[in-house]
Design a protein around this motif. Structure first.
Motif, PDB file in Angstrom:
ATOM      1  N   TRP A 337    -106.698 -20.315  -3.163  1.00 17.98           N
ATOM      2  CA  TRP A 337    -107.278 -19.604  -4.309  1.00 17.98           C
ATOM      3  C   TRP A 337    -106.588 -19.885  -5.630  1.00 17.98           C
ATOM      4  CZ3 TRP A 337    -104.331 -16.144  -7.127  1.00 17.98           C
ATOM      5  CH2 TRP A 337    -103.133 -15.726  -6.530  1.00 17.98           C
ATOM      6  N   ARG A 338    -105.268 -20.160  -5.580  1.00 18.70           N
ATOM      7  CA  ARG A 338    -104.541 -20.253  -6.856  1.00 18.70           C
ATOM      8  C   ARG A 338    -104.576 -21.664  -7.460  1.00 18.70           C
ATOM      9  NH1 ARG A 338     -98.523 -18.505  -6.559  1.00 18.70           N
ATOM     10  NH2 ARG A 338     -98.173 -20.725  -6.324  1.00 18.70           N
ATOM     11  N   ASP A 339    -104.370 -22.668  -6.614  1.00 20.40           N
ATOM     12  CA  ASP A 339    -104.231 -24.040  -7.136  1.00 20.40           C
ATOM     13  C   ASP A 339    -105.267 -25.019  -6.603  1.00 20.40           C
ATOM     14  OD1 ASP A 339    -101.928 -23.483  -8.734  1.00 20.40           O
ATOM     15  OD2 ASP A 339    -100.728 -23.425  -6.904  1.00 20.40           O
ATOM     16  N   GLY A 340    -106.280 -24.520  -5.914  1.00 16.93           N
ATOM     17  CA  GLY A 340    -107.346 -25.407  -5.441  1.00 16.93           C
ATOM     18  C   GLY A 340    -107.239 -25.726  -3.968  1.00 16.93           C
ATOM     19  N   THR A 341    -106.174 -26.453  -3.574  1.00 20.11           N
ATOM     20  CA  THR A 341    -105.972 -26.795  -2.157  1.00 20.11           C
ATOM     21  C   THR A 341    -104.529 -26.508  -1.758  1.00 20.11           C
ATOM     22  OG1 THR A 341    -105.664 -29.104  -2.849  1.00 20.11           O
ATOM     23  CG2 THR A 341    -107.820 -28.509  -1.914  1.00 20.11           C
ATOM     24  N   LEU A 342    -104.304 -26.439  -0.462  1.00 25.29           N
ATOM     25  CA  LEU A 342    -103.083 -25.859   0.086  1.00 25.29           C
ATOM     26  C   LEU A 342    -101.822 -26.692  -0.148  1.00 25.29           C
ATOM     27  CD1 LEU A 342    -102.727 -23.175   1.475  1.00 25.29           C
ATOM     28  CD2 LEU A 342    -102.929 -24.313   3.681  1.00 25.29           C
ATOM     29  N   GLU A 343    -101.972 -28.009  -0.308  1.00 21.80           N
ATOM     30  CA  GLU A 343    -100.761 -28.832  -0.473  1.00 21.80           C
ATOM     31  C   GLU A 343    -100.066 -28.532  -1.798  1.00 21.80           C
ATOM     32  OE1 GLU A 343    -103.506 -31.301  -2.963  1.00 21.80           O
ATOM     33  OE2 GLU A 343    -103.652 -29.940  -1.253  1.00 21.80           O
ATOM     34  N   LYS A 344    -100.735 -27.776  -2.699  1.00 21.41           N
ATOM     35  CA  LYS A 344    -100.136 -27.406  -3.991  1.00 21.41           C
ATOM     36  C   LYS A 344     -99.440 -26.039  -3.928  1.00 21.41           C
ATOM     37  CE  LYS A 344    -103.677 -29.882  -6.682  1.00 21.41           C
ATOM     38  NZ  LYS A 344    -104.785 -30.035  -5.737  1.00 21.41           N
ATOM     39  N   TYR A 345     -99.400 -25.431  -2.751  1.00 21.66           N
ATOM     40  CA  TYR A 345     -98.827 -24.087  -2.593  1.00 21.66           C
ATOM     41  C   TYR A 345     -97.343 -24.073  -2.958  1.00 21.66           C
ATOM     42  CZ  TYR A 345     -97.085 -19.829  -0.404  1.00 21.66           C
ATOM     43  OH  TYR A 345     -96.465 -18.623  -0.178  1.00 21.66           O
ATOM     44  N   THR A 346     -96.931 -23.048  -3.684  1.00 16.79           N
ATOM     45  CA  THR A 346     -95.510 -22.762  -3.918  1.00 16.79           C
ATOM     46  C   THR A 346     -95.303 -21.258  -3.758  1.00 16.79           C
ATOM     47  OG1 THR A 346     -95.958 -22.568  -6.296  1.00 16.79           O
ATOM     48  CG2 THR A 346     -95.052 -24.679  -5.521  1.00 16.79           C
ATOM     49  N   PRO A 347     -94.136 -20.834  -3.259  1.00 15.89           N
ATOM     50  CA  PRO A 347     -93.891 -19.395  -3.096  1.00 15.89           C
ATOM     51  C   PRO A 347     -93.933 -18.696  -4.447  1.00 15.89           C
ATOM     52  CG  PRO A 347     -92.191 -20.708  -1.995  1.00 15.89           C
ATOM     53  CD  PRO A 347     -92.996 -21.647  -2.826  1.00 15.89           C
ATOM     54  N   SER A 348     -94.580 -17.537  -4.487  1.00 16.42           N
ATOM     55  CA  SER A 348     -94.663 -16.794  -5.752  1.00 16.42           C
ATOM     56  C   SER A 348     -94.791 -15.308  -5.439  1.00 16.42           C
ATOM     57  CB  SER A 348     -95.875 -17.266  -6.568  1.00 16.42           C
ATOM     58  OG  SER A 348     -97.075 -17.002  -5.867  1.00 16.42           O
ATOM     59  N   GLY A 349     -94.739 -14.494  -6.484  1.00 19.20           N
ATOM     60  CA  GLY A 349     -94.879 -13.049  -6.291  1.00 19.20           C
ATOM     61  C   GLY A 349     -93.737 -12.305  -6.934  1.00 19.20           C
ATOM     62  N   GLU A 350     -94.053 -11.298  -7.742  1.00 17.73           N
ATOM     63  CA  GLU A 350     -93.031 -10.521  -8.449  1.00 17.73           C
ATOM     64  C   GLU A 350     -92.644  -9.305  -7.612  1.00 17.73           C
ATOM     65  OE1 GLU A 350     -91.618 -11.506 -11.365  1.00 17.73           O
ATOM     66  OE2 GLU A 350     -92.777 -13.328 -11.026  1.00 17.73           O
ATOM     67  N   TYR A 351     -92.092  -9.548  -6.429  1.00 18.34           N
ATOM     68  CA  TYR A 351     -91.669  -8.445  -5.567  1.00 18.34           C
ATOM     69  C   TYR A 351     -90.580  -8.940  -4.617  1.00 18.34           C
ATOM     70  CZ  TYR A 351     -94.898 -10.823  -2.348  1.00 18.34           C
ATOM     71  OH  TYR A 351     -95.538 -11.768  -1.573  1.00 18.34           O
ATOM     72  N   VAL A 352     -89.930  -7.997  -3.967  1.00 21.82           N
ATOM     73  CA  VAL A 352     -88.858  -8.299  -3.009  1.00 21.82           C
ATOM     74  C   VAL A 352     -89.266  -7.761  -1.641  1.00 21.82           C
ATOM     75  CG1 VAL A 352     -86.437  -7.875  -2.390  1.00 21.82           C
ATOM     76  CG2 VAL A 352     -87.069  -8.218  -4.786  1.00 21.82           C
ATOM     77  N   VAL A 353     -89.011  -8.557  -0.614  1.00 24.87           N
ATOM     78  CA  VAL A 353     -89.294  -8.153   0.761  1.00 24.87           C
ATOM     79  C   VAL A 353     -87.972  -7.982   1.513  1.00 24.87           C
ATOM     80  CG1 VAL A 353     -90.231  -8.959   2.974  1.00 24.87           C
ATOM     81  CG2 VAL A 353     -91.570  -9.227   0.881  1.00 24.87           C
ATOM     82  N   VAL A 354     -87.841  -6.903   2.255  1.00 25.24           N
ATOM     83  CA  VAL A 354     -86.656  -6.663   3.093  1.00 25.24           C
ATOM     84  C   VAL A 354     -87.100  -6.473   4.537  1.00 25.24           C
ATOM     85  CG1 VAL A 354     -84.824  -5.006   3.664  1.00 25.24           C
ATOM     86  CG2 VAL A 354     -85.192  -5.668   1.288  1.00 25.24           C
ATOM     87  N   LYS A 355     -86.416  -7.168   5.454  1.00 31.87           N
ATOM     88  CA  LYS A 355     -86.632  -6.947   6.888  1.00 31.87           C
ATOM     89  C   LYS A 355     -85.403  -6.223   7.442  1.00 31.87           C
ATOM     90  CE  LYS A 355     -85.057  -9.199  10.222  1.00 31.87           C
ATOM     91  NZ  LYS A 355     -84.550 -10.268  11.102  1.00 31.87           N
ATOM     92  N   PHE A 356     -85.629  -5.105   8.127  1.00 33.40           N
ATOM     93  CA  PHE A 356     -84.527  -4.331   8.709  1.00 33.40           C
ATOM     94  C   PHE A 356     -84.846  -4.093  10.173  1.00 33.40           C
ATOM     95  CE2 PHE A 356     -81.609  -0.723   9.191  1.00 33.40           C
ATOM     96  CZ  PHE A 356     -80.530  -1.173   8.454  1.00 33.40           C
ATOM     97  N   CYS A 357     -83.843  -4.230  11.022  1.00 36.38           N
ATOM     98  CA  CYS A 357     -84.069  -4.183  12.474  1.00 36.38           C
ATOM     99  C   CYS A 357     -83.949  -2.778  13.042  1.00 36.38           C
ATOM    100  CB  CYS A 357     -83.084  -5.110  13.187  1.00 36.38           C
ATOM    101  SG  CYS A 357     -83.399  -6.838  12.825  1.00 36.38           S
ATOM    102  N   ARG A 358     -84.586  -2.605  14.180  1.00 36.90           N
ATOM    103  CA  ARG A 358     -84.502  -1.344  14.940  1.00 36.90           C
ATOM    104  C   ARG A 358     -83.829  -1.660  16.272  1.00 36.90           C
ATOM    105  NH1 ARG A 358     -87.673   3.489  16.099  1.00 36.90           N
ATOM    106  NH2 ARG A 358     -86.518   4.492  17.759  1.00 36.90           N
ATOM    107  N   SER A 398     -88.915   3.264   7.256  1.00 33.76           N
ATOM    108  CA  SER A 398     -89.917   2.733   8.188  1.00 33.76           C
ATOM    109  C   SER A 398     -89.411   2.640   9.628  1.00 33.76           C
ATOM    110  CB  SER A 398     -90.368   1.334   7.735  1.00 33.76           C
ATOM    111  OG  SER A 398     -90.917   1.373   6.446  1.00 33.76           O
ATOM    112  N   MET A 399     -88.122   2.855   9.817  1.00 35.32           N
ATOM    113  CA  MET A 399     -87.535   2.723  11.158  1.00 35.32           C
ATOM    114  C   MET A 399     -87.975   3.831  12.111  1.00 35.32           C
ATOM    115  SD  MET A 399     -85.567   0.107  11.651  1.00 35.32           S
ATOM    116  CE  MET A 399     -86.831  -0.780  10.800  1.00 35.32           C
ATOM    117  N   GLU A 400     -88.457   4.947  11.564  1.00 32.94           N
ATOM    118  CA  GLU A 400     -88.860   6.116  12.358  1.00 32.94           C
ATOM    119  C   GLU A 400     -87.713   6.655  13.206  1.00 32.94           C
ATOM    120  OE1 GLU A 400     -92.405   5.133  14.516  1.00 32.94           O
ATOM    121  OE2 GLU A 400     -93.572   4.798  12.699  1.00 32.94           O
ATOM    122  N   THR A 401     -86.530   6.670  12.587  1.00 34.34           N
ATOM    123  CA  THR A 401     -85.348   7.212  13.275  1.00 34.34           C
ATOM    124  C   THR A 401     -84.923   8.543  12.661  1.00 34.34           C
ATOM    125  OG1 THR A 401     -83.942   5.889  11.808  1.00 34.34           O
ATOM    126  CG2 THR A 401     -84.460   4.949  13.976  1.00 34.34           C
ATOM    127  N   GLY A 402     -85.744   9.083  11.753  1.00 33.98           N
ATOM    128  CA  GLY A 402     -85.421  10.345  11.099  1.00 33.98           C
ATOM    129  C   GLY A 402     -84.495  10.200   9.916  1.00 33.98           C
TER     130      GLY A 402
END
Length: 452
Positions: A337-358, A398-402
């Protein structure tokens, strides 16, 4: 390059039971593969030993076999169904191991079955520790000093030469199964023996310890035209010594210099080109922040736990795209959607993602709450926020540990600073919460850094 017309029926090997180290991320990958390949017009034969999955739902594949995932059972199914191709790299470690076994025993040649998505010798170059080391040496990419062995006696000899501690990594396993970090010869004998038993080919790698270095990961995708894109840069906040499935991590990389990220990207592209994987690959690096040395730890020539995280973090469906690429499409034929075809993909986005384990140590009587190179987490949560702080707090909730934040976990707030600092001597599932209370009681950041 349109869809392949030389194949009509494709067999997909599922991931089998959900265990620590191999969970529902592979059900997700297999489901995406079924959807993508059926959409391209292929007939799908799915084999999985676990009926409690989405991929085995009626209508997901044209034929579904709930059977044990063994080479002998798969040979009988291949003889009956006569698939034209086998897709091995979307069913986790089981799919890779079984495909390699079927190839080496001559079953695939006997029934004229092609392997798509990854070359069989590429599986060996990625999973066999000796072949992997030779490939990296040819590319001029640094590795921790190591030697592959097949006996406990040889393991002792190599460990004496490298000096303790050393890391033991069994070949053809996942989630650090059978491996570990050992500090003396007694521990080595136990872990080496366990690792040799866990490995499909009885091989373990005795490796120089990079304990305390930064652990960094890239998710890249390659197609048949050798077009390569980076889907996600992942920074593990926990240092080397904690399995990547147990460490909490962020995307994008927040504290890593752009020059180092470009260097890791260059290494990753060289590796996937040399290995010859079509689709997604996960590459893990260790970086020594004091000397600047970068070493490659391992690659996964398949969709992995990190692939699922990268897909959810970026919105890029790695398993779906990998399946389309295995079916013969190339990235310049897939709309983006952004650049026409997939080989032009680059990571983008004005946000931060965190993965935390249970973790669920309380459910395993007698098991010590201690993290190492063997995965212990039973699940994980991913959160998205405008800032690191927001995403981190969301992940804990999100851990649902209270728990609704870092403070007042257990009785840590009632303990002295000295007690809290001594509790940080070894990594545990409570480390972040202990560090928070230590900071509240006046701990210096440099002291916490040195301790953890």
């Amino acid at each position: 390059m349109p869809r392949r017309t030389d194949i009509n029926k494709v067999m997909i090997i599922g991931s089998g039971p959900i265990v620590i180290g191999q969970a529902c991320e592979f059900d997700y990958s297999g489901t995406q593969a079924c959807k993508a390949l059926r959409k391209l017009g292929y007939e799908i034969v799915l084999v999985n030993s676990n009926p409690a999955t989405i991929m085995t739902d009626p209508g997901m594949a044209d034929r579904t076999y709930i059977e044990p995932l063994t080479a002998s059972v798969l040979e009988k199914i291949i003889a009956k169904e006569r698939p034209d191709a086998l897709l091995p790299n979307l069913g986790g470690q089981n799919g890779l191991n079984l495909s390699s076994e079927l190839y080496k025993s001559g079953v695939l040649d006997k029934y004229d079955v092609q392997v798509i998505g990854v070359n069989v010798d590429a599986i060996e170059r990625g999973e066999d520790r000796i072949a992997f080391k030779e490939t990296m040496k040819r590319l001029g990419i640094d590795l921790p000093e190591s030697e592959a062995v097949y006996s406990v006696e040889d393991a002792e000899r190599v460990a004496d030469r490298l000096g303790y501690p050393v890391v033991i990594r069994p070949a053809y396993t996942m989630g650090g199964t059978g491996g570990g970090l050992v500090y003396n010869v007694d521990e080595l004998r136990v872990v080496a023996s366990r690792g040799i038993s866990a490995s499909r080919i009885g091989q373990i790698l005795i490796e120089e310890s990079v304990l305390g270095w930064e652990e960094l990961e890239l998710e890249v995708v390659r197609d048949a035209k050798n077009q390569i894109i980076t889907v996600c840069f992942i920074e593990n906040v926990d240092a080397m010594g904690v399995h990547t499935g147990d460490s909490y991590c962020v995307a994008p990389m927040l504290t890593i210099a752009p020059e180092l990220q470009q260097r890791l990207q260059k290494h990753s592209y060289d590796i996937v080109e040399a290995i010859g994987v079509i689709g997604g690959t996960n590459i893990q690096f260790a970086h020594n922040p004091k000397t600047g040395r970068v070493v490659v730890i391992e690659i996964n020539p398949r969709t992995s736990r990190s692939s699922a995280l990268a897909s959810k973090a970026t919105g890029f469906p790695i398993a779906l795209v990998s399946s389309m690429l295995a079916g013969g499409l190339t990235m310049d034929e897939i709309p983006y959607w952004r650049d026409g075809t997939l080989e032009k993909y680059t990571p983008s986005g004005e946000y931060v993602v965190v993965k935390f384990c249970r973790w669920a140590f309380e459910k395993f009587p007698g098991v010590i709450d201690q993290l190492g190179t063997q995965m212990r987490a039973v699940g994980e949560a991913m959160s998205i926020g405008k800032t690191y702080k927001e995403a981190f707090q969301k992940a804990i909730r999100s851990m649902e540990t209270g728990r609704y934040g870092l403070g007042f976990a257990k009785d840590f707030n009632k303990r002295s600073l000295e007690e809290l600092m001594s509790m940080l001597a070894v990594p545990t599932s409570e480390r972040q919460f202990i560090m928070y209370e230590a900071l509240r009681k006046g701990a210096r950041i440099d002291d916490l850094y040195a301790k953890t």
